[in-house]
Motif scaffolding. Structure first.
Motif, PDB file in Angstrom:
ATOM      1  N   MET A  76     -42.180  22.332 -42.802  1.00 24.18           N
ATOM      2  CA  MET A  76     -42.850  22.486 -41.503  1.00 24.18           C
ATOM      3  C   MET A  76     -41.988  23.279 -40.521  1.00 24.18           C
ATOM      4  SD  MET A  76     -44.872  18.894 -41.384  1.00 24.18           S
ATOM      5  CE  MET A  76     -45.958  19.409 -40.086  1.00 24.18           C
ATOM      6  N   GLY A 133     -51.423  29.319 -36.274  1.00 23.02           N
ATOM      7  CA  GLY A 133     -50.381  28.679 -37.073  1.00 23.02           C
ATOM      8  C   GLY A 133     -50.055  29.496 -38.307  1.00 23.02           C
ATOM      9  N   TYR A 151     -47.935  23.481 -46.097  1.00 21.13           N
ATOM     10  CA  TYR A 151     -47.750  22.751 -44.836  1.00 21.13           C
ATOM     11  C   TYR A 151     -48.074  23.659 -43.658  1.00 21.13           C
ATOM     12  CZ  TYR A 151     -45.943  19.009 -47.546  1.00 21.13           C
ATOM     13  OH  TYR A 151     -45.866  17.988 -48.452  1.00 21.13           O
ATOM     14  N   SER A 208     -48.221  24.858 -39.493  1.00 24.25           N
ATOM     15  CA  SER A 208     -47.793  24.795 -38.094  1.00 24.25           C
ATOM     16  C   SER A 208     -49.040  25.067 -37.263  1.00 24.25           C
ATOM     17  CB  SER A 208     -46.686  25.806 -37.794  1.00 24.25           C
ATOM     18  OG  SER A 208     -47.077  27.100 -38.189  1.00 24.25           O
ATOM     19  N   ASP A 209     -49.000  24.659 -36.007  1.00 24.26           N
ATOM     20  CA  ASP A 209     -50.193  24.729 -35.134  1.00 24.26           C
ATOM     21  C   ASP A 209     -49.678  24.893 -33.702  1.00 24.26           C
ATOM     22  OD1 ASP A 209     -52.532  24.350 -33.743  1.00 24.26           O
ATOM     23  OD2 ASP A 209     -52.791  22.250 -34.313  1.00 24.26           O
ATOM     24  N   HIS A 227     -52.308  15.643 -32.319  1.00 23.72           N
ATOM     25  CA  HIS A 227     -52.667  15.002 -33.585  1.00 23.72           C
ATOM     26  C   HIS A 227     -51.483  15.048 -34.526  1.00 23.72           C
ATOM     27  CE1 HIS A 227     -52.974  19.215 -34.894  1.00 23.72           C
ATOM     28  NE2 HIS A 227     -53.549  19.405 -33.730  1.00 23.72           N
ATOM     29  N   LEU A 242     -49.645  16.191 -37.891  1.00 18.37           N
ATOM     30  CA  LEU A 242     -49.635  17.516 -38.526  1.00 18.37           C
ATOM     31  C   LEU A 242     -48.918  17.400 -39.870  1.00 18.37           C
ATOM     32  CD1 LEU A 242     -50.104  20.615 -37.829  1.00 18.37           C
ATOM     33  CD2 LEU A 242     -47.767  20.614 -36.962  1.00 18.37           C
ATOM     34  N   VAL A 297     -53.945  20.383 -40.928  1.00 16.57           N
ATOM     35  CA  VAL A 297     -53.647  20.625 -39.505  1.00 16.57           C
ATOM     36  C   VAL A 297     -53.894  19.337 -38.729  1.00 16.57           C
ATOM     37  CG1 VAL A 297     -54.224  21.971 -37.478  1.00 16.57           C
ATOM     38  CG2 VAL A 297     -54.229  23.036 -39.718  1.00 16.57           C
ATOM     39  N   HIS A 298     -55.036  18.730 -38.979  1.00 18.57           N
ATOM     40  CA  HIS A 298     -55.297  17.410 -38.411  1.00 18.57           C
ATOM     41  C   HIS A 298     -55.052  16.418 -39.548  1.00 18.57           C
ATOM     42  CE1 HIS A 298     -58.175  19.645 -35.467  1.00 18.57           C
ATOM     43  NE2 HIS A 298     -56.919  19.757 -35.123  1.00 18.57           N
ATOM     44  N   ASP A 299     -53.816  16.057 -39.713  1.00 18.41           N
ATOM     45  CA  ASP A 299     -53.434  15.246 -40.865  1.00 18.41           C
ATOM     46  C   ASP A 299     -54.146  13.893 -40.814  1.00 18.41           C
ATOM     47  OD1 ASP A 299     -51.954  15.658 -43.137  1.00 18.41           O
ATOM     48  OD2 ASP A 299     -50.091  14.815 -42.344  1.00 18.41           O
ATOM     49  N   THR A 310     -48.473  17.210 -32.875  1.00 20.86           N
ATOM     50  CA  THR A 310     -48.567  18.275 -31.888  1.00 20.86           C
ATOM     51  C   THR A 310     -48.686  17.628 -30.519  1.00 20.86           C
ATOM     52  OG1 THR A 310     -50.981  18.424 -31.781  1.00 20.86           O
ATOM     53  CG2 THR A 310     -49.892  19.686 -33.525  1.00 20.86           C
ATOM     54  N   ASN A 368     -44.956  21.709 -31.935  1.00 21.56           N
ATOM     55  CA  ASN A 368     -44.918  20.825 -33.097  1.00 21.56           C
ATOM     56  C   ASN A 368     -43.598  20.067 -33.081  1.00 21.56           C
ATOM     57  OD1 ASN A 368     -46.429  23.333 -35.310  1.00 21.56           O
ATOM     58  ND2 ASN A 368     -47.236  22.293 -33.535  1.00 21.56           N
TER      59      ASN A 368
END
Ligand code: GLY
Ligand code: MN
Ligand code: MN
Length: 440
Positions: free
Chosen positions: A168, A246, A252, A254-255, A335, A337, A341-343, A378, A421
């Motif tokens: 990540m 991202g 994995y 990033s956002d 959320h 990550l 993205v929305h783990d 995030t 992040n």
């Protein structure tokens, strides 16, 4: 890469431990995880871009090979049934030789419908984990995506391994390169479409490789929360830029979001205020803190900013309680990550799957968990001029609390979001995004 290979070995050990625990509780021999199958477009002979089962890519960085399978018993090396058909139409996956390949036992599958020959005989004792229940049915699985197993895996997935954290950080590093290039393109006069091309080219990832559809919005468009339309023409007047984009590394995500003003003006000052506020919220993160509480605190801080900028009138408490801040900041603070993205797992308060819903007044909040060591989240507060939401305030008693002249002067700038992040450690917070020098 050597370091990553070492971390990967430990990562597998942790995943195997998790499986070992849940299969013994559930009386299973193990899990059989399906990477997925292509989805055909309606009345067409072409497929949608393939999206791998997240439970598959948690084990290995193979994101583009449908019809592959993992057989996991929680004890031995994972068995990978790797699809390599004879196919002169499509690219056939290379034989794996990356750092992870020596840690799994690989068998090659040449015909997707022959997989039964590679699966254990006593299939009834294994759980199918995947999207294609009809396939699982034909193969004879009676236990398909058991809730108890998925809840357990999704709950524990929030605790990242060192390998995952390394991936990540790398996903952040790649995205930050793109953000810097996109920022320069904005100040050089590029259109939304051109900025996106600059971004993708800088990170060397295609639209189907990045973890989500990038948001590249100029002026008013930055108030549209999921804006992906992309205008090809440059606007006559350039005022503001919001980019939410991202990158992907070994599966994995990033956002990251940044907001920019084209000139020094009140909107630029508002970005500075939002930026400071976002950093304050991040500094409040530590193990034991409730993420929902951070979201509420963000609303109080936003209320003060709205007062400071003469956008609203009243007192902080009232502005939050009457939902006035929500009209300017309708989405959640952020959320979890990870491989998504929305783990998954943001609402799970325990490994049995107990669901803690978002507070009624904040239905779009995506995480109600308590922060803990090695979680990645995030933090993405925003402020927007969204007419449909402000119209609701006009109909209510709050009309006089909004300075509509100020709203009118901010509308052409759209909105602001700033998203980093963050890793929660025992003794500190690691802001992966800022550590790479991506300030505002
Ligand atoms: N880019 C999606 C999000 O920020 O949640
Ligand atoms: Mn986000
Ligand atoms: Mn985002």
């Amino acid at each position: 890469m050597e370091q990553l290979a070492r971390l990967y070995h430990d990562h597998l050990r942790v995943l195997n431990q998790r499986v070992s625990e849940i299969i013994s509780r559930e009386n299973l021999s193990g899990l059989i995880i399906h990477s997925g199958q292509p989805h055909r477009q309606f009345l067409d002979d072409m497929d949608y871009p393939f999206k791998v089962n997240p439970h598959f890519k948690a084990w290995l960085p193979v994101t583009d090979n449908p019809n592959s399978w993992l057989v996991i018993n929680g004890r031995d090396k994972p068995q990978l049934i790797f699809y390599r058909p004879v196919d002169f139409w499509h690219k056939v996956a290379d034989e794996p030789s990356d750092f992870w390949a020596e840690h799994v036992d690989i068998k090659f599958l040449t015909k997707a419908d022959k997989v039964a020959e590679y699966l254990p005989d006593n299939i009834d004792e294994w759980a199918y984990i995947g999207e294609h229940l009809d396939v699982a049915d034909v193969l004879g699985f009676s236990r398909r995506n058991p809730d108890s197993v998925l809840s357990y895996l999704n709950y524990h997935r929030a605790t990242k391994t060192e390998y995952e954290l390394a991936c990540m950080r790398k996903a952040n590093e790649i995205a930050v390169t793109g953000h810097q290039a996109a920022k320069a393109a904005f100040y050089n006069g590029a259109s939304e479409f051109e900025i996106l091309q600059v971004y993708l080219s800088a990170i060397s990832q295609g639209e189907n490789q990045v973890p989500y559809s990038s948001i590249v919005a100029l002026n008013e468009n930055s108030a549209i929360l999921h804006y992906t339309a992309l205008e090809h023409a440059s606007p006559a007047q350039r005022r503001s830029f919001l980019i939410d984009a991202g990158a992907n590394y070994n599966g994995y995500a990033s956002d990251i979001t940044r907001s920019y003003a084209f000139e020094k003006n009140i909107f630029d000052d508002l970005i500075t205020a939002m930026d400071n506020m976002q950093l304050q919220i991040i500094s409040m993160m530590k193990p034991g803190v409730s993420y929902a509480e951070l979201h509420i605190q963000t609303h109080y801080k936003l209320a003060q900013i709205l007062l400071d900028f003469d956008i609203v009138r009243g007192d902080v408490q009232g502005l939050v309680e009457q939902g006035i801040t929500r009209a300017f900041f309708p989405h959640g603070l952020g959320h979890m990550l990870g491989i998504q993205v929305h783990d998954m797992g943001g609402f799970l308060s325990d490994e049995n799957g107990t669901h803690v819903a978002a507070p009624e007044a904040h239905p779009f909040l995506r995480c109600t968990r308590e922060l803990d060591i090695n979680q990645v989240l995030t933090i993405e507060p925003g402020v927007y001029i969204i007419d449909s939401l402000l119209a609701e305030l006009k109909q209510e008693r709050c009309q006089s609390q909004v300075n509509w002249n100020m709203v009118d002067s901010l509308r052409p700038f759209g909105g602001i979001r700033i998203e980093d992040n963050v890793i929660v450690h025992g003794d500190r917070i690691e802001n992966m995004t800022r550590n790479l020098g991506l300030s505002r």
